[in-house]
Design a protein around this motif. Structure first.
Motif, PDB file in Angstrom:
ATOM      1  N   PHE A   5       0.797  -1.155   0.093  1.00 48.01           N
ATOM      2  CA  PHE A   5       0.144  -0.085  -0.023  1.00 48.01           C
ATOM      3  C   PHE A   5       0.721   1.213  -0.033  1.00 48.01           C
ATOM      4  CE2 PHE A   5      -3.043  -3.162   2.067  1.00 48.01           C
ATOM      5  CZ  PHE A   5      -3.793  -3.115   1.092  1.00 48.01           C
ATOM      6  N   TYR A   6       2.101   1.044   0.517  1.00 41.59           N
ATOM      7  CA  TYR A   6       3.079   2.286   0.242  1.00 41.59           C
ATOM      8  C   TYR A   6       4.084   2.046  -0.946  1.00 41.59           C
ATOM      9  CZ  TYR A   6       1.966   2.869   5.319  1.00 41.59           C
ATOM     10  OH  TYR A   6       1.122   2.996   6.549  1.00 41.59           O
ATOM     11  N   LEU A   7       4.416   0.933  -1.167  1.00 41.07           N
ATOM     12  CA  LEU A   7       5.236   1.005  -2.507  1.00 41.07           C
ATOM     13  C   LEU A   7       4.563   1.122  -4.159  1.00 41.07           C
ATOM     14  CD1 LEU A   7       7.329  -2.239  -1.543  1.00 41.07           C
ATOM     15  CD2 LEU A   7       7.965   0.055  -1.302  1.00 41.07           C
ATOM     16  N   ILE A   8       3.402   0.656  -3.901  1.00 37.78           N
ATOM     17  CA  ILE A   8       2.637   1.009  -5.296  1.00 37.78           C
ATOM     18  C   ILE A   8       2.360   2.524  -5.573  1.00 37.78           C
ATOM     19  CG2 ILE A   8       0.671   0.723  -6.461  1.00 37.78           C
ATOM     20  CD1 ILE A   8       0.731  -2.187  -5.543  1.00 37.78           C
ATOM     21  N   PRO A   9       2.006   3.137  -4.603  1.00 42.44           N
ATOM     22  CA  PRO A   9       1.711   4.725  -4.807  1.00 42.44           C
ATOM     23  C   PRO A   9       3.178   5.542  -4.948  1.00 42.44           C
ATOM     24  CG  PRO A   9       0.396   3.974  -3.130  1.00 42.44           C
ATOM     25  CD  PRO A   9       1.193   2.906  -3.201  1.00 42.44           C
ATOM     26  N   ILE A  10       4.346   5.200  -4.372  1.00 40.19           N
ATOM     27  CA  ILE A  10       5.525   5.687  -4.789  1.00 40.19           C
ATOM     28  C   ILE A  10       5.883   5.274  -5.761  1.00 40.19           C
ATOM     29  CG2 ILE A  10       7.935   5.491  -3.629  1.00 40.19           C
ATOM     30  CD1 ILE A  10       6.836   5.215  -0.716  1.00 40.19           C
TER      31      ILE A  10
END
Length: 50
Positions: A5-10
């Protein structure tokens, strides 16, 4: 799993940032004279600079 959930938007933001930088370089003519620098290097005078 919660890391995604953090890596995909980043990763999406970084990809869009890279695309924007690439489009900016296209608009400002960075890729118009690709052979100019190579030719200047090959045909440069060998005179020493003062």
């Amino acid at each position: 799993m919660s890391d995604f959930f953090y890596l995909i938007p980043i990763s999406i933001i970084l990809g869009l940032l890279g695309l924007l930088v690439f489009l900016w370089t296209l608009r400002h003519g960075q890729y118009e004279d690709l052979d100019g620098a190579a030719e200047r290097l090959l045909y440069e005078d060998d005179k020493p600079r003062p």
